[in-house]
Design a protein around this motif. Structure first.
Motif, mmCIF file in Angstrom:
data_model
loop_
_atom_site.group_PDB
_atom_site.id
_atom_site.type_symbol
_atom_site.label_atom_id
_atom_site.label_comp_id
_atom_site.label_asym_id
_atom_site.label_seq_id
_atom_site.Cartn_x
_atom_site.Cartn_y
_atom_site.Cartn_z
ATOM 1 N N PRO A 1 46.386 -8.676 14.236
ATOM 2 C CA PRO A 1 47.834 -8.717 13.970
ATOM 3 C C PRO A 1 48.214 -9.787 12.947
ATOM 4 N N LYS A 2 47.473 -10.888 12.897
ATOM 5 C CA LYS A 2 47.778 -11.962 11.942
ATOM 6 C C LYS A 2 47.497 -11.521 10.508
ATOM 7 N N MET A 3 46.684 -10.466 10.351
ATOM 8 C CA MET A 3 46.350 -9.978 9.014
ATOM 9 C C MET A 3 47.370 -8.966 8.506
ATOM 10 N N GLU A 4 48.420 -8.725 9.312
ATOM 11 C CA GLU A 4 49.475 -7.763 8.956
ATOM 12 C C GLU A 4 48.875 -6.375 8.690
ATOM 13 N N VAL A 5 48.012 -5.970 9.594
ATOM 14 C CA VAL A 5 47.366 -4.664 9.490
ATOM 15 C C VAL A 5 48.129 -3.650 10.332
ATOM 16 N N ASP A 6 48.494 -2.537 9.720
ATOM 17 C CA ASP A 6 49.154 -1.449 10.453
ATOM 18 C C ASP A 6 48.162 -0.354 10.829
ATOM 19 N N HIS A 7 47.123 -0.192 10.015
ATOM 20 C CA HIS A 7 46.128 0.861 10.220
ATOM 21 C C HIS A 7 44.739 0.222 10.205
ATOM 22 N N LEU A 8 43.969 0.478 11.268
ATOM 23 C CA LEU A 8 42.610 -0.063 11.343
ATOM 24 C C LEU A 8 41.616 1.082 11.499
ATOM 25 N N ILE A 9 40.634 1.093 10.603
ATOM 26 C CA ILE A 9 39.549 2.083 10.680
ATOM 27 C C ILE A 9 38.336 1.391 11.295
ATOM 28 N N ILE A 10 37.858 1.938 12.397
ATOM 29 C CA ILE A 10 36.615 1.428 12.981
ATOM 30 C C ILE A 10 35.514 2.415 12.633
ATOM 31 N N PRO B 1 32.982 -7.703 10.890
ATOM 32 C CA PRO B 1 34.030 -8.266 10.032
ATOM 33 C C PRO B 1 35.209 -7.305 9.878
ATOM 34 N N VAL B 2 36.395 -7.840 9.809
ATOM 35 C CA VAL B 2 37.572 -7.016 9.509
ATOM 36 C C VAL B 2 37.833 -7.147 8.013
ATOM 37 N N VAL B 3 37.718 -6.014 7.295
ATOM 38 C CA VAL B 3 37.773 -6.036 5.830
ATOM 39 C C VAL B 3 39.035 -5.319 5.346
ATOM 40 N N PRO B 4 40.010 -6.031 4.765
ATOM 41 C CA PRO B 4 41.192 -5.366 4.198
ATOM 42 C C PRO B 4 40.787 -4.512 2.997
ATOM 43 N N VAL B 5 41.298 -3.280 2.931
ATOM 44 C CA VAL B 5 40.963 -2.397 1.809
ATOM 45 C C VAL B 5 42.206 -1.944 1.042
ATOM 46 N N TYR C 1 41.783 4.468 13.798
ATOM 47 C CA TYR C 1 41.044 5.621 13.320
ATOM 48 C C TYR C 1 39.547 5.351 13.499
ATOM 49 N N PHE C 2 38.832 6.351 14.016
ATOM 50 C CA PHE C 2 37.387 6.218 14.197
ATOM 51 C C PHE C 2 36.672 7.092 13.170
ATOM 52 N N THR C 3 35.672 6.531 12.524
ATOM 53 C CA THR C 3 34.912 7.301 11.544
ATOM 54 C C THR C 3 33.404 7.126 11.796
ATOM 55 N N GLY C 4 32.645 8.113 11.299
ATOM 56 C CA GLY C 4 31.187 8.024 11.367
ATOM 57 C C GLY C 4 30.614 8.155 12.759
ATOM 58 N N ILE D 1 39.275 -2.204 7.531
ATOM 59 C CA ILE D 1 38.142 -1.510 8.135
ATOM 60 C C ILE D 1 37.355 -2.513 8.986
ATOM 61 N N LEU D 2 36.963 -2.065 10.168
ATOM 62 C CA LEU D 2 36.066 -2.837 11.025
ATOM 63 C C LEU D 2 34.757 -2.058 11.137
ATOM 64 N N PRO D 3 33.774 -2.379 10.287
ATOM 65 C CA PRO D 3 32.488 -1.674 10.374
ATOM 66 C C PRO D 3 31.626 -2.289 11.476
ATOM 67 N N LEU D 4 31.179 -1.476 12.398
ATOM 68 C CA LEU D 4 30.279 -1.940 13.454
ATOM 69 C C LEU D 4 28.850 -1.604 13.047
ATOM 70 N N ILE D 5 27.969 -2.595 13.195
ATOM 71 C CA ILE D 5 26.614 -2.452 12.657
ATOM 72 C C ILE D 5 25.597 -2.778 13.735
#
Length: 274
Positions: free
Chosen positions: A195-204, A161-165, A235-238, A171-175
């Motif tokens: 792009p339709k969510m007007e996201v400039d920064h995405l954390i995966i 899921p793509v979760v606006p924070v 941005y990649f985390t974890g 954030i796109l959490p991969l599980i």
């Protein structure tokens, strides 16, 4: 031919009563439970089959099979919706053939049909029963495969899921296990929505990932490049050591990746760019 026509007419006119007797006999031999709904569906399917078979007695095998194929396709779809395993239909097949044969042969004897005509009737019955079984199995498998694909798409959607924070940040959490199908789903279905969510920064976030291989790592590199071309900062985390190792083994240039130990660190880095 007149004798066969008599049997055909009798079976069509008395199909419901005859099927009730056949179902009653068949239920003595099954080893699994049938709900009332499944029982009614089976009863209606058998009534339709008996009437169809009876109508076919004066026709050729090819003419009889043509009508049956369309009917069996629909029955396979119905069974797919009401049964998880086709073995529930196949398990009593041999015994059901004997039950059917006994009742149809008895009808022919009661109508004083000659031995040669009884043989012809029973040959037609067995031929159509085999055609119906094969077509129903193929239809069942086709519709089960479609159901599995639909369920897998639902699983993929829920697991990515793509979760606006924040404003412009998601954030796109991969599980779980990331395989080729999951990564393809992300590229083909998740990325176009961003792009339709007007996201400039995405954390995966990879915190929930068990493992990946070098092929999947290459897809992650593709994902990184696609989102950059769309003007989205990634941005990649974890990312644990085994995931990092898979990326290195895939000969992927890691230097352009923005990686952080946690989502909070990535959010802090994004805040500094504003």
């Amino acid at each position: 031919m007149d004798q066969i026509v008599r049997v055909s007419q009798y079976l069509q006119e008395n199909a419901e009563q005859l099927i009730d007797k056949i179902v009653e006999d068949a239920l003595k031999h099954i080893t699994f439970e049938l709900s009332e709904e499944q029982l009614q569906i089976a009863r209606q399917q058998n009534i339709e089959f008996l009437r169809m078979m009876a109508r076919s007695f004066p026709a050729t095998d090819e003419e009889a099979a043509a009508e049956l194929l369309d009917w069996a396709e629909k029955q396979g779809e119905t069974n797919s919706q009401n049964m998880d395993e086709f073995s529930q239909s196949i398990e009593p097949f041999a015994q059901n053939r004997l039950v059917y044969s006994k009742h149809i042969a008895q009808v022919a004897l009661d109508l004083e049909v000659g031995p040669a005509q009884i043989v012809r009737i029973m040959n037609r019955f067995n031929y159509l029963l085999d055609v119906a079984m094969v077509q129903s199995i193929q239809s069942f498998e086709k519709h089960q495969a479609a159901k599995l694909r639909e369920r897998q798409n639902q699983i993929n959607e829920l697991s990515a899921p793509v979760v606006p924070v924040q404003d412009g940040v998601a954030i796109l959490p991969l599980i779980g296990m990331i395989d080729y199908d999951r990564m393809t789903y992300v590229l083909n279905h998740v990325v176009p929505k961003i792009p339709k969510m007007e996201v400039d920064h995405l954390i995966i976030d990879f915190s929930g990932i068990l493992t990946i291989d070098s092929e999947i790592a290459q897809h992650i590199f593709t994902l990184h490049n696609v989102l950059q071309l769309l003007g989205i900062h990634l941005y990649f985390t974890g990312m644990r050591p085994n995931i990092t190792m898979a990326i290195v083994q895939g000969n992927i240039d890691f230097s352009d990746f923005h990686t952080y130990g946690s989502v909070l660190q990535a959010l802090a880095a994004i805040e500094k760019t504003r």
